[in-house]
Scaffold this active site. Sequence first.
Site, PDB file in Angstrom:
ATOM      1  N   CYS A  72     -71.060   3.500 -11.833  1.00  0.00           N
ATOM      2  CA  CYS A  72     -72.129   2.510 -11.879  1.00  0.00           C
ATOM      3  C   CYS A  72     -72.949   2.774 -13.142  1.00  0.00           C
ATOM      4  O   CYS A  72     -73.379   3.912 -13.373  1.00  0.00           O
ATOM      5  CB  CYS A  72     -73.013   2.622 -10.639  1.00  0.00           C
ATOM      6  SG  CYS A  72     -74.482   1.570 -10.715  1.00  0.00           S
ATOM      7  N   ASP A  80     -67.847   4.219  -8.410  1.00  0.00           N
ATOM      8  CA  ASP A  80     -67.442   2.959  -7.789  1.00  0.00           C
ATOM      9  C   ASP A  80     -65.927   3.002  -7.635  1.00  0.00           C
ATOM     10  O   ASP A  80     -65.219   3.523  -8.501  1.00  0.00           O
ATOM     11  CB  ASP A  80     -67.827   1.763  -8.673  1.00  0.00           C
ATOM     12  CG  ASP A  80     -69.320   1.489  -8.680  1.00  0.00           C
ATOM     13  OD1 ASP A  80     -69.954   1.665  -7.627  1.00  0.00           O
ATOM     14  OD2 ASP A  80     -69.834   1.085  -9.731  1.00  0.00           O
ATOM     15  N   VAL A 128     -45.881  -3.851 -20.431  1.00  0.00           N
ATOM     16  CA  VAL A 128     -46.792  -2.731 -20.672  1.00  0.00           C
ATOM     17  C   VAL A 128     -46.078  -1.450 -20.244  1.00  0.00           C
ATOM     18  O   VAL A 128     -45.381  -1.420 -19.219  1.00  0.00           O
ATOM     19  CB  VAL A 128     -48.143  -2.911 -19.938  1.00  0.00           C
ATOM     20  CG1 VAL A 128     -47.989  -2.847 -18.424  1.00  0.00           C
ATOM     21  CG2 VAL A 128     -49.159  -1.875 -20.411  1.00  0.00           C
ATOM     22  N   GLU A 129     -46.187  -0.423 -21.056  1.00  0.00           N
ATOM     23  CA  GLU A 129     -45.587   0.862 -20.714  1.00  0.00           C
ATOM     24  C   GLU A 129     -46.482   1.500 -19.651  1.00  0.00           C
ATOM     25  O   GLU A 129     -47.687   1.630 -19.836  1.00  0.00           O
ATOM     26  CB  GLU A 129     -45.474   1.727 -21.978  1.00  0.00           C
ATOM     27  CG  GLU A 129     -44.628   2.967 -21.802  1.00  0.00           C
ATOM     28  CD  GLU A 129     -45.350   4.061 -21.060  1.00  0.00           C
ATOM     29  OE1 GLU A 129     -44.789   4.561 -20.055  1.00  0.00           O
ATOM     30  OE2 GLU A 129     -46.481   4.412 -21.459  1.00  0.00           O
ATOM     31  N   HIS A 141     -68.785  -3.910 -12.092  1.00  0.00           N
ATOM     32  CA  HIS A 141     -67.464  -4.250 -11.558  1.00  0.00           C
ATOM     33  C   HIS A 141     -66.808  -5.372 -12.351  1.00  0.00           C
ATOM     34  O   HIS A 141     -65.629  -5.305 -12.689  1.00  0.00           O
ATOM     35  CB  HIS A 141     -67.573  -4.680 -10.083  1.00  0.00           C
ATOM     36  CG  HIS A 141     -68.128  -3.630  -9.194  1.00  0.00           C
ATOM     37  ND1 HIS A 141     -68.933  -3.929  -8.135  1.00  0.00           N
ATOM     38  CD2 HIS A 141     -68.009  -2.286  -9.188  1.00  0.00           C
ATOM     39  CE1 HIS A 141     -69.277  -2.819  -7.505  1.00  0.00           C
ATOM     40  NE2 HIS A 141     -68.727  -1.807  -8.134  1.00  0.00           N
ATOM     41  N   GLU A 142     -67.580  -6.407 -12.606  1.00  0.00           N
ATOM     42  CA  GLU A 142     -67.040  -7.570 -13.314  1.00  0.00           C
ATOM     43  C   GLU A 142     -66.578  -7.182 -14.717  1.00  0.00           C
ATOM     44  O   GLU A 142     -65.519  -7.628 -15.179  1.00  0.00           O
ATOM     45  CB  GLU A 142     -68.097  -8.681 -13.395  1.00  0.00           C
ATOM     46  CG  GLU A 142     -68.565  -9.204 -12.048  1.00  0.00           C
ATOM     47  CD  GLU A 142     -69.693  -8.404 -11.399  1.00  0.00           C
ATOM     48  OE1 GLU A 142     -70.233  -8.880 -10.388  1.00  0.00           O
ATOM     49  OE2 GLU A 142     -70.050  -7.298 -11.877  1.00  0.00           O
TER      50      GLU A 142
END
Length: 154
Positions: free
Chosen positions: A52, A59, A74-75, A93-94
């Site tokens: 946070c 979080d 993506v590796e 979070h966003e």
Amino acid sequence: MTKTDVSGLSQLGAKVDLPQSPEEAVLERVPSGHGGTDFVVRFTAPEFTSLCPMTGQPDFAHIVIDYVPDGWLVESKSLKLFLHSFRNHGAFHEDCTIEIAKRLVSLLSPKWLRIGAYWYPRGGIPIDVFWQTGNPPEGVWLPDQGVPTYRGRG
């Protein structure tokens, strides 16, 4: 069977220290080898952790990333290290969710990508963040992300 060229990768098969921040993390890609075939790749991170930015408290989220490649994959070790680099990173979070998605889109230029981030409650409120690049290609099978709505003890 297609042999994937991994000669340009710097992390796969090597001892690599955990990046201290998402900005330091190196995401790598490999050719898909299946041009002309639409398929969905799913990565699930059920124990994603960040901090946070206000309290410094941890979080936790269950993150599901689905994408339809357009030439690149993506590796997975580099993705793991990238996701782990958020452990000491303070962000809402966003912001974490969208940063992950945008880094992958920038790296891969996929035909389509979506991310679902199911954040565990803080202050009694779970926050779920969803984003995608647009409509998925017609005809691809998109399973449900499989993360139930948070119910608490109900």
